[in-house]
Design a protein around this motif. Structure first.
Motif, PDB file in Angstrom:
ATOM      1  N   THR A 489      -1.859  16.709  -5.255  1.00  0.00           N
ATOM      2  CA  THR A 489      -1.645  15.301  -5.583  1.00  0.00           C
ATOM      3  C   THR A 489      -2.088  14.441  -4.409  1.00  0.00           C
ATOM      4  O   THR A 489      -1.589  14.619  -3.288  1.00  0.00           O
ATOM      5  CB  THR A 489      -0.157  15.019  -5.880  1.00  0.00           C
ATOM      6  N   LEU A 490      -3.037  13.541  -4.655  1.00  0.00           N
ATOM      7  CA  LEU A 490      -3.487  12.636  -3.601  1.00  0.00           C
ATOM      8  C   LEU A 490      -2.394  11.607  -3.338  1.00  0.00           C
ATOM      9  O   LEU A 490      -1.748  11.108  -4.274  1.00  0.00           O
ATOM     10  CB  LEU A 490      -4.781  11.945  -4.030  1.00  0.00           C
ATOM     11  N   THR A 494      -3.342   6.820   0.231  1.00  0.00           N
ATOM     12  CA  THR A 494      -4.795   7.008   0.262  1.00  0.00           C
ATOM     13  C   THR A 494      -5.455   6.313  -0.919  1.00  0.00           C
ATOM     14  O   THR A 494      -6.492   5.647  -0.780  1.00  0.00           O
ATOM     15  CB  THR A 494      -5.141   8.511   0.246  1.00  0.00           C
ATOM     16  N   ILE A 495      -4.857   6.457  -2.102  1.00  0.00           N
ATOM     17  CA  ILE A 495      -5.409   5.802  -3.285  1.00  0.00           C
ATOM     18  C   ILE A 495      -5.400   4.279  -3.097  1.00  0.00           C
ATOM     19  O   ILE A 495      -6.414   3.596  -3.335  1.00  0.00           O
ATOM     20  CB  ILE A 495      -4.610   6.191  -4.546  1.00  0.00           C
ATOM     21  N   GLY A 503      -7.706  -2.904  -1.735  1.00  0.00           N
ATOM     22  CA  GLY A 503      -6.953  -2.222  -0.699  1.00  0.00           C
ATOM     23  C   GLY A 503      -7.391  -2.601   0.703  1.00  0.00           C
ATOM     24  O   GLY A 503      -8.457  -3.203   0.904  1.00  0.00           O
ATOM     25  N   PRO A 504      -6.614  -2.241   1.711  1.00  0.00           N
ATOM     26  CA  PRO A 504      -6.934  -2.601   3.103  1.00  0.00           C
ATOM     27  C   PRO A 504      -8.189  -1.912   3.640  1.00  0.00           C
ATOM     28  O   PRO A 504      -8.707  -2.332   4.679  1.00  0.00           O
ATOM     29  CB  PRO A 504      -5.686  -2.162   3.877  1.00  0.00           C
ATOM     30  N   GLN A 505      -8.691  -0.866   2.953  1.00  0.00           N
ATOM     31  CA  GLN A 505      -9.922  -0.210   3.403  1.00  0.00           C
ATOM     32  C   GLN A 505     -11.069  -0.436   2.419  1.00  0.00           C
ATOM     33  O   GLN A 505     -11.985   0.364   2.327  1.00  0.00           O
ATOM     34  CB  GLN A 505      -9.681   1.284   3.591  1.00  0.00           C
ATOM     35  N   ALA A 506     -11.033  -1.559   1.694  1.00  0.00           N
ATOM     36  CA  ALA A 506     -12.100  -1.863   0.732  1.00  0.00           C
ATOM     37  C   ALA A 506     -13.415  -2.182   1.428  1.00  0.00           C
ATOM     38  O   ALA A 506     -14.492  -2.022   0.840  1.00  0.00           O
ATOM     39  CB  ALA A 506     -11.681  -3.025  -0.164  1.00  0.00           C
ATOM     40  N   ALA A 507     -13.370  -2.620   2.669  1.00  0.00           N
ATOM     41  CA  ALA A 507     -14.593  -2.875   3.431  1.00  0.00           C
ATOM     42  C   ALA A 507     -15.230  -1.550   3.839  1.00  0.00           C
ATOM     43  O   ALA A 507     -14.645  -0.476   3.648  1.00  0.00           O
ATOM     44  CB  ALA A 507     -14.257  -3.721   4.656  1.00  0.00           C
ATOM     45  N   ALA A 508     -16.443  -1.609   4.394  1.00  0.00           N
ATOM     46  CA  ALA A 508     -17.118  -0.398   4.866  1.00  0.00           C
ATOM     47  C   ALA A 508     -16.248   0.314   5.896  1.00  0.00           C
ATOM     48  O   ALA A 508     -15.625  -0.324   6.745  1.00  0.00           O
ATOM     49  CB  ALA A 508     -18.471  -0.759   5.470  1.00  0.00           C
ATOM     50  N   GLN A 509     -16.193   1.647   5.790  1.00  0.00           N
ATOM     51  CA  GLN A 509     -15.339   2.449   6.668  1.00  0.00           C
ATOM     52  C   GLN A 509     -16.140   3.592   7.277  1.00  0.00           C
ATOM     53  O   GLN A 509     -16.845   4.304   6.565  1.00  0.00           O
ATOM     54  CB  GLN A 509     -14.161   3.049   5.885  1.00  0.00           C
ATOM     55  N   VAL A 514      -7.128  10.893   5.007  1.00  0.00           N
ATOM     56  CA  VAL A 514      -6.830  11.373   3.662  1.00  0.00           C
ATOM     57  C   VAL A 514      -5.556  12.212   3.717  1.00  0.00           C
ATOM     58  O   VAL A 514      -5.436  13.101   4.559  1.00  0.00           O
ATOM     59  CB  VAL A 514      -7.994  12.218   3.095  1.00  0.00           C
ATOM     60  N   SER A 515      -4.619  11.933   2.819  1.00  0.00           N
ATOM     61  CA  SER A 515      -3.398  12.742   2.777  1.00  0.00           C
ATOM     62  C   SER A 515      -3.097  13.139   1.339  1.00  0.00           C
ATOM     63  O   SER A 515      -3.445  12.425   0.394  1.00  0.00           O
ATOM     64  CB  SER A 515      -2.212  11.988   3.384  1.00  0.00           C
ATOM     65  N   TRP A 516      -2.466  14.286   1.185  1.00  0.00           N
ATOM     66  CA  TRP A 516      -2.168  14.827  -0.140  1.00  0.00           C
ATOM     67  C   TRP A 516      -0.964  15.748  -0.066  1.00  0.00           C
ATOM     68  O   TRP A 516      -0.502  16.113   1.021  1.00  0.00           O
ATOM     69  CB  TRP A 516      -3.379  15.582  -0.700  1.00  0.00           C
ATOM     70  N   SER A 517      -0.478  16.144  -1.255  1.00  0.00           N
ATOM     71  CA  SER A 517       0.670  17.040  -1.347  1.00  0.00           C
ATOM     72  C   SER A 517       0.294  18.276  -2.146  1.00  0.00           C
ATOM     73  O   SER A 517      -0.470  18.197  -3.113  1.00  0.00           O
ATOM     74  CB  SER A 517       1.837  16.325  -2.034  1.00  0.00           C
ATOM     75  N   ASN A 518       0.848  19.410  -1.748  1.00  0.00           N
ATOM     76  CA  ASN A 518       0.684  20.667  -2.480  1.00  0.00           C
ATOM     77  C   ASN A 518       1.932  21.011  -3.295  1.00  0.00           C
ATOM     78  O   ASN A 518       2.041  22.126  -3.808  1.00  0.00           O
ATOM     79  CB  ASN A 518       0.384  21.823  -1.514  1.00  0.00           C
TER      80      ASN A 518
END
Length: 613
Positions: A489-490, A494-495, A503-509, A514-518
């Motif tokens: 699960t992302l 991050t989403i 989102g706050p990272q909509a500009a060029a990055q 990236v973080s997720w759960s198992n």
């Protein structure tokens, strides 16, 4: 009363350092780590039966395993045994209607399904299905209990029986899993694993049992370690794999410094060889902790077993895959609906001097089970690409004139199914019809396991310049099987930050965290991610950027992970942009995708999230 629960985690070899999680009927869980021999032990204090036991392989080589304990005896002080193996996973699947043992991570399911009667029935069904295999390994089918019988993972007895079977996806419409024998993976005795299953006949026993490949693996390990004398013992004089006559050239992953080999996994005693040839997977782990499989063929000779290779004339690899594609913007476009999709990746490296594939290779065709008509591959349009790509527009004959494709597509998708809760219906884009996607989803159960495909090479004029047969050494999988896989699960952060035009990272990055759960139903059982990948696409060349995460992910808490992905850095850690580049900013026509790649045993998994502006 017993005070501890213990057992062995194995699949024909010990799962060293396995993460073992015990879930009880109240939802409480305890996690321990198995030792190097796959053995684990936990105190029972505070836990209430029934139990489900899950084990994940830290290397990612073995798929998630399961076991069940319906009750503990009140009049005994002996430890309760709960092995966690391929056979116990089959037993756990046999108590569920869905055939998915991971359903038992839900305490409600666990309480209602794992009863003494249900587990006893499952063990009896397994005994009937594996009677021939158990007897061949000096085990009594009438008394052997794969869950509760103690054993040592040493490739004898119960461990040898594990090496003779596999639990793989059941590719019919019902999904779930099935139990097969390495003697004949396409036997009519294959057992569907669900609560309604009965074993009308026993799976065939392999012609060789136990550690018959152990001397070969010892010699191969010594050979790769620099002992040239062992190479002639391990590698046959007539060896050829994927067109290479050198084992280290055919399998550079195994020849790399610091790589450790695992126990050879037998996949199939190959038809027509009287049991004297076996398709095998060679598991390995790099010094950096990455893991994978290499595939080859071993044969029995007058002097024992050695590696003969697949005898392919050219360098082509086929592997089964399944993806879960989640569209975050909208599911109303027919070609953009969230779905599971599955098929086979067909990797055809370009021809070059010093490699098996012809230097004048301009196109290739692939035919075989599950493929509707013919797939045509052509040269890639992108500079730096090393694999041929599927032609974007449908081809009715051999492409000529040095045709190229910008699809960077190697996978043929033969099965797809809309995700639960999604109202749209997926329809493949017309310019990919019959190429990246089959014209219609196929019945994957009609495709034999370890099927053989014909790959034909052509030059720019369309003249045939070579042909080879290629076996898919990985189990088939259908889109319906996506419901039984423990997907990652992302994280919402991050989403929200990167896959959201507001989102706050909509500009060029340049770099993205990236973080997720198992965690699945609260249990840490999703496969470990091998690497995350971010792709941005648009009309300008600077929009089309790929970045791959490097190194092992950081563990933030039990079951949650994070790592950073830098634009333009490939899987080898090399910066491919001429100078520092960035993932494209959200704007009209820009697509951002994020993939978590992992392995479910030998099957390639890809969890995908995408947003198109």
């Amino acid at each position: 009363m017993p005070t501890t629960l213990s057992g062995t985690v194995a699949t024909g070899a010990p799962v060293s350092g396995a993460n073992v999680q015990i879930v009880d009927s109240t939802g409480k869980s305890v996690t321990v780590t198995a030792d190097a021999k796959g053995n684990y032990q936990v105190p029972l204090t505070g836990l209430t039966t029934p139990f489900a036991v899950f084990a994940t392989d830290p290397s990612g080589i073995a798929p998630p395993l399961a076991s069940v304990v319906p009750a503990i005896p009140a009049n005994s002080s002996a430890p309760v045994i709960a092995n966690v193996t391929s056979l116990t996973t089959a037993a756990a699947a046999l108590v569920t209607q869905s055939g998915n043992p991971l359903d038992l991570a839900n305490s409600q399911n666990l309480s209602s399904l794992v009863t003494l009667a249900a587990v006893s029935k499952a063990v009896q069904t397994l005994s009937n299905a594996t009677a021939n295999i158990l007897s061949a390994n000096n085990l009594d089918p009438k008394s052997f209990d794969p869950i509760a019988t103690p054993f040592t993972a040493n490739q004898t007895g119960a461990d040898a029986a594990l090496d003779a079977v596999q639990v793989i996806p059941a590719t019919g419409s019902a999904g779930g899993f099935q139990l097969i024998s390495t003697a004949n993976p396409n036997s009519s005795a294959n057992l569907a694993l669900n609560s309604g299953a009965t074993a009308s006949s026993s799976l065939p026993a392999p012609p060789a049992t136990g550690a018959f490949l152990a001397p070969l693996m010892t010699a191969l390990t010594e050979c790769l370690g620099g002992s040239s004398g062992s190479c002639s013992q391990a590698i046959d004089a007539s060896y050829k794999d994927n067109g290479f006559t050198s084992f280290t050239q055919a399998h550079p992953s195994l020849a790399a410094s610091g790589v450790s080999l695992g126990v050879a996994k037998i996949l199939e005693f190959m038809p027509g060889t009287s049991g004297k040839q076996v398709l095998i997977a060679l598991p390995y782990t790099t010094s950096g902790g990455a893991s994978g499989f290499e595939y080859t063929v071993a044969q029995q000779t007058a002097n024992g077993w050695d590696i003969i290779g697949n005898q392919q004339q050219y360098n082509v690899h086929i592997q089964s895959f399944i993806q879960r594609r989640q569209t975050l913007d909208n599911d109303t476009w027919p070609s953009n609906v969230s779905r599971w999709e599955s098929g086979i990746d067909i990797a055809i490296p370009l021809g070059a001097a010093g490699t098996p594939n012809p230097a004048n290779l301009a196109s290739a065709s692939v035919t075989g089970p599950g493929i509707t008509g013919t797939i045509y591959y052509v040269l890639p349009a992108q500079a730096g690409s090393s694999l041929m790509s599927i032609a974007r527009a449908p081809q009715t004959s051999v492409p000529t004139g040095g045709r190229t494709s910008n699809t960077q597509a190697w996978g043929y998708r033969w099965s797809w199914q809309t995700l639960p809760g999604v109202t749209g219906t997926f329809v493949p884009s017309s310019n990919n019809l019959g190429q990246k996607y089959a014209p219609q989803p196929i019945d994957v159960s009609t495709v034999p396991e370890y099927a053989t495909y014909t790959v034909t090479f052509y030059d720019a004029s369309g003249t045939q310049i070579g042909q080879t047969s290629v076996v898919n050494p990985t189990p088939n999988i259908a889109a319906t099987n996506g419901a039984n896989i423990p997907w990652q699960t992302l994280s919402g952060d991050t989403i929200h930050a990167f896959l959201n035009p507001n989102g706050p990272q909509a500009a060029a990055q340049q770099t993205v965290n990236v973080s997720w759960s198992n965690l699945v139903n609260g249990a840490n059982i999703a496969p470990l991610v091998t690497f995350p990948e971010i792709t941005t696409q648009g009309s300008a060349a600077t929009d089309n950027i790929v970045g791959v995460g490097q190194g092992p992910a950081s563990v933030n808490a039990s079951g949650t992970y994070s790592t950073s992905v830098t634009a333009g850095v490939n899987q080898a850690g090399t910066q491919t942009c001429p100078s520092a580049c960035s993932f494209a900013a959200f704007a009209s026509g820009i697509t951002r995708n994020l993939d978590l790649s992992s392995n479910y045993g030998q099957i390639s998994l890809d969890a995908y999230w995408g947003y198109s502006e």
